[in-house]
Design a protein around this motif. Structure first.
Motif, PDB file in Angstrom:
ATOM      1  N   SER A  75      37.130  52.974  33.640  1.00 16.76           N
ATOM      2  CA  SER A  75      36.578  53.931  32.683  1.00 16.76           C
ATOM      3  C   SER A  75      35.327  54.565  33.270  1.00 16.76           C
ATOM      4  N   GLY A  76      34.960  55.719  32.755  1.00 10.85           N
ATOM      5  CA  GLY A  76      33.763  56.410  33.193  1.00 10.85           C
ATOM      6  C   GLY A  76      33.990  57.407  34.300  1.00 10.85           C
ATOM      7  N   LEU A  77      35.270  57.668  34.698  1.00 11.31           N
ATOM      8  CA  LEU A  77      35.565  58.607  35.776  1.00 11.31           C
ATOM      9  C   LEU A  77      35.233  60.035  35.358  1.00 11.31           C
ATOM     10  N   GLN A  78      34.682  60.804  36.300  1.00  5.01           N
ATOM     11  CA  GLN A  78      34.414  62.208  36.062  1.00  5.01           C
ATOM     12  C   GLN A  78      35.699  63.023  36.256  1.00  5.01           C
ATOM     13  N   ASP A  79      35.606  64.356  35.977  1.00  2.00           N
ATOM     14  CA  ASP A  79      36.812  65.201  35.972  1.00  2.00           C
ATOM     15  C   ASP A  79      37.537  65.184  37.305  1.00  2.00           C
ATOM     16  N   THR A  80      36.798  65.253  38.402  1.00  2.28           N
ATOM     17  CA  THR A  80      37.429  65.380  39.719  1.00  2.28           C
ATOM     18  C   THR A  80      37.750  64.032  40.345  1.00  2.28           C
ATOM     19  N   MET A  81      37.296  62.922  39.723  1.00  2.00           N
ATOM     20  CA  MET A  81      37.481  61.599  40.317  1.00  2.00           C
ATOM     21  C   MET A  81      38.875  61.065  40.006  1.00  2.00           C
ATOM     22  N   SER A  82      39.375  60.274  40.950  1.00  2.69           N
ATOM     23  CA  SER A  82      40.655  59.610  40.766  1.00  2.69           C
ATOM     24  C   SER A  82      40.599  58.256  41.458  1.00  2.69           C
ATOM     25  N   TRP A  83      41.538  57.391  41.130  1.00  2.31           N
ATOM     26  CA  TRP A  83      41.577  56.070  41.777  1.00  2.31           C
ATOM     27  C   TRP A  83      43.016  55.632  41.948  1.00  2.31           C
ATOM     28  N   ASP A  84      43.227  54.822  42.958  1.00  2.00           N
ATOM     29  CA  ASP A  84      44.525  54.207  43.172  1.00  2.00           C
ATOM     30  C   ASP A  84      44.306  52.793  43.684  1.00  2.00           C
ATOM     31  N   TYR A  85      45.395  52.087  43.983  1.00  2.00           N
ATOM     32  CA  TYR A  85      45.301  50.659  44.258  1.00  2.00           C
ATOM     33  C   TYR A  85      46.412  50.300  45.203  1.00  2.00           C
ATOM     34  N   ASN A  86      46.306  49.109  45.762  1.00  2.00           N
ATOM     35  CA  ASN A  86      47.273  48.725  46.777  1.00  2.00           C
ATOM     36  C   ASN A  86      48.471  47.984  46.205  1.00  2.00           C
ATOM     37  N   ILE A  87      48.345  47.543  44.900  1.00  2.00           N
ATOM     38  CA  ILE A  87      49.466  46.855  44.258  1.00  2.00           C
ATOM     39  C   ILE A  87      49.568  47.394  42.840  1.00  2.00           C
ATOM     40  N   PRO A  88      50.666  47.152  42.177  1.00  2.00           N
ATOM     41  CA  PRO A  88      50.797  47.664  40.803  1.00  2.00           C
ATOM     42  C   PRO A  88      49.698  47.099  39.908  1.00  2.00           C
ATOM     43  N   PRO A  89      49.349  47.827  38.871  1.00  2.00           N
ATOM     44  CA  PRO A  89      48.266  47.366  37.992  1.00  2.00           C
ATOM     45  C   PRO A  89      48.631  46.135  37.177  1.00  2.00           C
ATOM     46  N   MET A  90      49.920  45.818  37.029  1.00  2.00           N
ATOM     47  CA  MET A  90      50.302  44.624  36.297  1.00  2.00           C
ATOM     48  C   MET A  90      50.410  43.473  37.281  1.00  2.00           C
ATOM     49  N   ILE A  91      49.539  42.445  37.130  1.00  2.00           N
ATOM     50  CA  ILE A  91      49.495  41.332  38.074  1.00  2.00           C
ATOM     51  C   ILE A  91      49.884  40.068  37.331  1.00  2.00           C
ATOM     52  N   ASP A  92      50.805  39.314  37.870  1.00  2.00           N
ATOM     53  CA  ASP A  92      51.240  38.071  37.262  1.00  2.00           C
ATOM     54  C   ASP A  92      50.471  36.912  37.895  1.00  2.00           C
ATOM     55  N   LEU A  93      49.633  36.212  37.053  1.00  2.00           N
ATOM     56  CA  LEU A  93      48.864  35.076  37.559  1.00  2.00           C
ATOM     57  C   LEU A  93      49.563  33.756  37.301  1.00  2.00           C
ATOM     58  N   THR A  94      50.845  33.824  37.007  1.00  2.00           N
ATOM     59  CA  THR A  94      51.570  32.609  36.648  1.00  2.00           C
ATOM     60  C   THR A  94      51.587  31.607  37.790  1.00  2.00           C
ATOM     61  N   THR A  95      51.780  32.087  38.980  1.00  2.00           N
ATOM     62  CA  THR A  95      51.911  31.177  40.124  1.00  2.00           C
ATOM     63  C   THR A  95      50.779  31.333  41.113  1.00  2.00           C
ATOM     64  N   GLN A  96      49.779  32.129  40.843  1.00  2.00           N
ATOM     65  CA  GLN A  96      48.718  32.390  41.825  1.00  2.00           C
ATOM     66  C   GLN A  96      47.426  31.685  41.425  1.00  2.00           C
ATOM     67  N   GLN A  97      46.667  31.186  42.421  1.00  4.18           N
ATOM     68  CA  GLN A  97      45.339  30.638  42.197  1.00  4.18           C
ATOM     69  C   GLN A  97      44.356  31.743  41.865  1.00  4.18           C
ATOM     70  N   GLN A  98      44.511  32.903  42.539  1.00  4.21           N
ATOM     71  CA  GLN A  98      43.690  34.071  42.257  1.00  4.21           C
ATOM     72  C   GLN A  98      44.398  35.286  42.847  1.00  4.21           C
ATOM     73  N   ALA A  99      43.960  36.461  42.461  1.00  2.00           N
ATOM     74  CA  ALA A  99      44.570  37.695  42.955  1.00  2.00           C
ATOM     75  C   ALA A  99      43.463  38.680  43.315  1.00  2.00           C
ATOM     76  N   SER A 100      43.713  39.469  44.366  1.00  3.27           N
ATOM     77  CA  SER A 100      42.756  40.482  44.804  1.00  3.27           C
ATOM     78  C   SER A 100      43.407  41.846  44.751  1.00  3.27           C
ATOM     79  N   VAL A 101      42.640  42.805  44.273  1.00  4.27           N
ATOM     80  CA  VAL A 101      43.113  44.182  44.166  1.00  4.27           C
ATOM     81  C   VAL A 101      42.125  45.065  44.910  1.00  4.27           C
ATOM     82  N   PHE A 102      42.621  45.948  45.792  1.00  8.35           N
ATOM     83  CA  PHE A 102      41.779  46.891  46.506  1.00  8.35           C
ATOM     84  C   PHE A 102      41.892  48.244  45.818  1.00  8.35           C
TER      85      PHE A 102
END
Length: 893
Positions: free
Chosen positions: A785-812
């Motif tokens: 939240s808080g992005l200006q009009d011209t700003m955009s963002w993306d990520y290296n993995i889908p935004p839905m992360i399943d922590l069922t089997t993971q100790q932790q998860a990292s998103v870039f």
């Protein structure tokens, strides 16, 4: 025209180039160093705490010098300059000490032994220079206080017993600065005593109360040209009947004594000069202290440090002056009284700027010869002295002395002996009832003989139906003990006022002493409403810094229906009290049983204290009774205690299975032994590690609590125990350990920092780490939240992360479209099952290029601005120019 080449001279040009280059380097260093320089300047700033107010505690130390003992009574915030002693409070036995000074206040000190109380009864508009006590107002029973000073007023103060209130009356206004005051009977046309004042008005004024007109009158009895700074009243002139007034006047040419007296033959006031003094007198007193002259003598102290004796010679107009003693500094005050019981007659007592008090007296074996003895030596100047019997725990008179630092102390001369005291010299009881009177047998000068108490008029009282008996409630050191006198009146005892005479006698092979005490007993009608008090126990002991309790019984007699005000008026330093309402002074309705709580402090001096509880009828304050307890305060033994900054610790497993705490060790009364630490009450799976394992309890010890994942989820009471290695003394503290499961959820970690600086058009790369806690399993969703009009963002993995089997998860996360400079507040929001976590960060988009990244603490990086770019171009051109010059020089050769 022949064209010439442009030629550069290396010898003249290179120094200029070098200078330009050095200037450039200097400015670059200043530019680069400026942030650090600014920080160093800020770090050099210091802040001064505001001044704190220091309250002076009353000094109660005892110093012995030539059988003289010194006791501190009270300390004021301002300098004390005036003191007088007299019986001005009828509710307190004996005399009181009245003081005043630069604080403009008049304060009354009253008490006995080690228990004293200070009460401010009046506040003037300016400094108080002099006080006097005497009976000058016929409408008030007892003595009054007269106050003068810089306020230009003459003020009378007295205690209205029926109101339990101090009353002040201005007798005269619009006066100038008054130096001194005296009270005595000098006017035969007026009954009773008169008031005489002197000061800058340069005349002597007399004040007296007229019963006919019910007003105060004032009269100038003598005019003079020089200032008048001292006055005294006494019978020092055998040629005149009655008392006379002696004053001293000061100007540049003369310092003379003048006698003022009432002339019976002319019905007028006369004045005659008695002689001239070398320097300005500071105080005058009158009394009989010299056996070589019949009648009273005059004692004078002056700024030349002399004590002068003046008395009448062979004729009425002949005056003899004799110097008795000279101090090393100016003498400020002098008094005459019979204080030393082993010396016949009166003595002189002088105090002043030599920081000492001195007694002057005739040698008993060689009359008319004088000796001087220092009875007190302090560290500050003494301003005043007054004498009276204001400590009924001591036989004879005491000296009240003022220090220039605002302290009041008493001096008393002690020889081995004892005296008797009761806090209630007047009491009442209806016929058919009984009352208890506390009697104290008080030690003086280390006297250590058993004292026998008896009633001298026992048989006469018994015939009247009044039976008496002693109950020795305190079997401590003799003779400092408390005995209760039980008085039982029969139904047939006739109402009236009776006197009871108590005697104390010491009879041994080496000692015979006897002291007496008289008090008044009023027998009321058998139906008169009354109350009485009981106390249990009547004695107690306590270790300093601890407390104890007593049970106080408040009983009604007949139809008594008025509340009773209970209070303790006199308490020593370091002792406080409350009744069961948690109030020091409270009203109760008889019959009542009240708990009296006595508390001591670590600084309470060891010793025996007699504490009086006073009960007063709350409607008109006219009826009161007292009862007393004896309290032994003992010095505490060395000890220690352990303290924790909390009494409950929660540990969640398995995430934070350990926590660190601080244990505070406190040494009490000089305890210096090493203490070994241990823990008690630890369940299986819980451990405590102390660092270090033993310590001298004057600081903190760190310890870690470890909790295994398998420990039961409940509360445990754990004790920390310390044991002295050499003394074996033990101390402990405890806390509650609550073991709970970690709540399911997740935590966020954002890198590289929460304050990011970037150039426009560049890209930001963030690493968001999501850590599940408490066994959390499920999917999460990421938004920004808080992005200006011209700003955009993306990520290296889908935004839905399943922590069922993971100790932790990292998103870039990559931010782009940063086309507009400015500071922007953004948030990374992570949503899970009924749980939302947010990590805020600030994006600072700069129009300049960043050459050093943020260090993660939010500090600004260093930017290459236009000056740096221009400087780089200049350096390049200069280097190129130098190369061209060298090539040109070679070709020229």
């Amino acid at each position: 025209m022949r064209m010439g080449k442009l030629k550069f001279n290396n010898t003249s040009c290179f120094p200029i180039v070098k200078s330009i280059f050095m200037v450039f380097i200097f400015f670059q260093l200043i530019f680069l160093a400026s942030p650090a320089l600014a920080l160093s300047i800020a770090a050099d700033k210091t802040f001064t705490d505001p001044n704190s107010t220091v309250l002076t505690r009353t000094d109660r130390s005892t110093v012995e010098q030539n059988n003289w003992h010194t006791f501190g009574l009270w300390a004021d915030a301002e300098e004390l300059t005036a003191v007088a002693v007299g019986d001005v409070d009828g509710s307190h036995p004996g005399d009181e000490v009245v003081v005043g000074g630069d604080s403009n206040k008049v304060t009354v000190m009253s008490g006995f032994g080690k228990t004293w109380a200070a009460e401010t009864i009046f506040e003037d508009s300016w400094y108080i220079t002099s006080l006097a006590i005497g009976d000058v107002y016929p409408h008030h029973i007892g003595n009054e206080i007269i106050v003068v000073g810089r306020s230009e007023n003459v003020t009378m103060i007295y205690k209205a017993e029926e109101l339990d209130k101090w009353i002040s009356v201005v007798l005269f206004e619009d006066y100038d600065w008054l130096y001194d005051i005296a009270i005595g009977d000098i006017d035969p046309t007026h009954p009773g005593n008169e008031i005489v004042t002197v000061g800058d008005p340069r005349h002597v004024m007399m004040f007296s109360y007229s019963t006919k007109t019910d007003t105060w009158k004032n009269k100038i009895i003598w005019n003079n040209t020089p200032d008048i700074n001292a006055v005294a009243i006494g019978d020092f002139d055998a040629g005149h009947a009655g008392n006379e007034v002696v004053v001293s006047g000061v100007n540049v040419k003369e310092v003379k004594l003048r006698e003022i007296f009432y002339n019976h033959s002319t019905n007028n006031w006369n004045m005659k000069i008695m002689g001239e003094i070398e320097k300005e007198p500071l105080e005058i007193v009158i009394g009989d202290f010299y056996s070589g002259h019949q009648g009273d003598e005059i004692a004078i102290v002056s700024i030349v440090r002399n004590v002068l004796m003046v008395h009448q010679g062979d004729t009425n107009d002949d005056w003899v002056y004799e110097k008795l003693w000279q101090d090393t500094e100016s003498i400020r005050d002098i008094e005459i009284a019979d204080v030393i019981s082993t010396h016949p007659g009166n003595e002189l007592f002088a105090v002043g700027y030599s920081n000492s008090a001195t007694v002057l007296m005739e040698n008993p074996t060689e009359p008319t010869t004088w000796e001087s003895n220092k009875i007190y030596t302090g560290s500050t100047n003494l301003n005043g002295i007054a004498i009276g019997e204001f400590d009924t725990f001591h036989s004879g008179l005491e000296l009240a002395c003022l220090q220039s630092t605002g302290k009041l102390f008493k001096l008393q001369h002690e020889v081995p002996g004892f005296n008797l005291f009761t806090p209630q010299p007047q009491l009442s009881v209806p016929a058919g009832y009984e009352i208890t009177v506390p009697i104290i047998v008080n030690d003086e000068g280390g006297f250590n003989e058993p004292v026998t108490l008896y009633i001298s008029n026992y048989n006469a009282l018994s015939d009247l139906g009044i039976e008496t008996s002693f109950q020795n409630d305190l079997n401590g050191s003799i003779p400092s003990y408390l005995s209760n006198l039980r008085i039982v009146c029969s139904d047939a005892t006739l109402p009236g006022k009776y006197e009871i005479e108590v005697w104390g006698t010491v009879t041994s092979p080496v000692t015979w002493k006897q002291e007496s005490l008289n008090f008044k007993l009023s027998i009321l009608s058998s139906t008169a409403p009354e109350f009485n008090m009981t106390i249990s126990p009547s004695q107690g002991s306590v270790v300093a810094d601890f407390g104890t309790s007593f049970e106080l019984g408040l009983n009604k007699i007949n139809t008594w229906d008025t509340e009773v005000l209970l209070e303790i008026t006199y308490l020593p330093t370091g002792i406080s009290y409350t009744f069961d309402t948690n109030s020091p002074a409270s009203t109760f309705s008889p019959p009542s049983t009240i708990q009296l709580n006595i508390t001591t402090s670590p600084t309470t001096p060891p010793g025996r204290y007699f504490i009086t509880i006073k009960g007063t009828s709350a409607d008109n304050y006219t009826l009161h009774h007292s009862i007393m307890i004896a309290l032994d305060v003992k010095a505490p033994e060395p000890d220690f205690k352990l303290e924790l900054d909390l009494d409950l610790m929660e540990v969640r497993v398995p995430i934070n299975g350990s926590t660190e705490l601080l244990l505070n060790g406190i040494s009490l009364f000089g305890f210096d032994d090493r203490v070994e630490l241990a823990a008690d009450g630890l369940p299986e799976g819980v451990s405590i590690e102390f660092t270090p394992g033993s310590f001298i309890p004057t600081g903190n010890v760190s310890f870690v609590i470890g909790v295994d994942p398998g420990v039961g989820l409940k509360s445990y009471n754990i004790s920390i125990i310390g044991t002295g290695v050499n003394t074996g003394l033990m101390g402990s503290t405890s806390f509650t350990l609550v073991v709970t499961a970690e709540d399911p959820g997740f935590k966020l970690s954002l890198q590289p920092s929460k304050n990011i600086k970037i150039n426009v058009t560049e890209t930001v790369m963030l690493k968001l780490t999501i850590i599940p806690v408490g066994g959390y399993k499920g999917e999460i969703n990421i938004t920004i939240s808080g992005l200006q009009d011209t700003m955009s963002w993306d990520y290296n993995i889908p935004p839905m992360i399943d922590l069922t089997t993971q100790q932790q998860a990292s998103v870039f996360i990559r931010l782009s479209g940063l086309d507009k400079p400015g500071k922007f507040e953004l948030s990374v929001i992570v949503n899970g099952d009924n749980l939302t976590q947010e990590e805020k960060f600030q994006l600072d988009v700069q129009p300049k290029k960043i050459i050093s990244n943020d260090d993660g603490n939010g500090d600004a990086g260093i930017f290459v601005n236009d000056l740096v770019q221009i400087s780089a171009i200049i350096i390049f051109l200069l280097v190129l120019l130098v190369i061209i010059l060298r090539i040109t020089k070679k070709r020229t050769k």
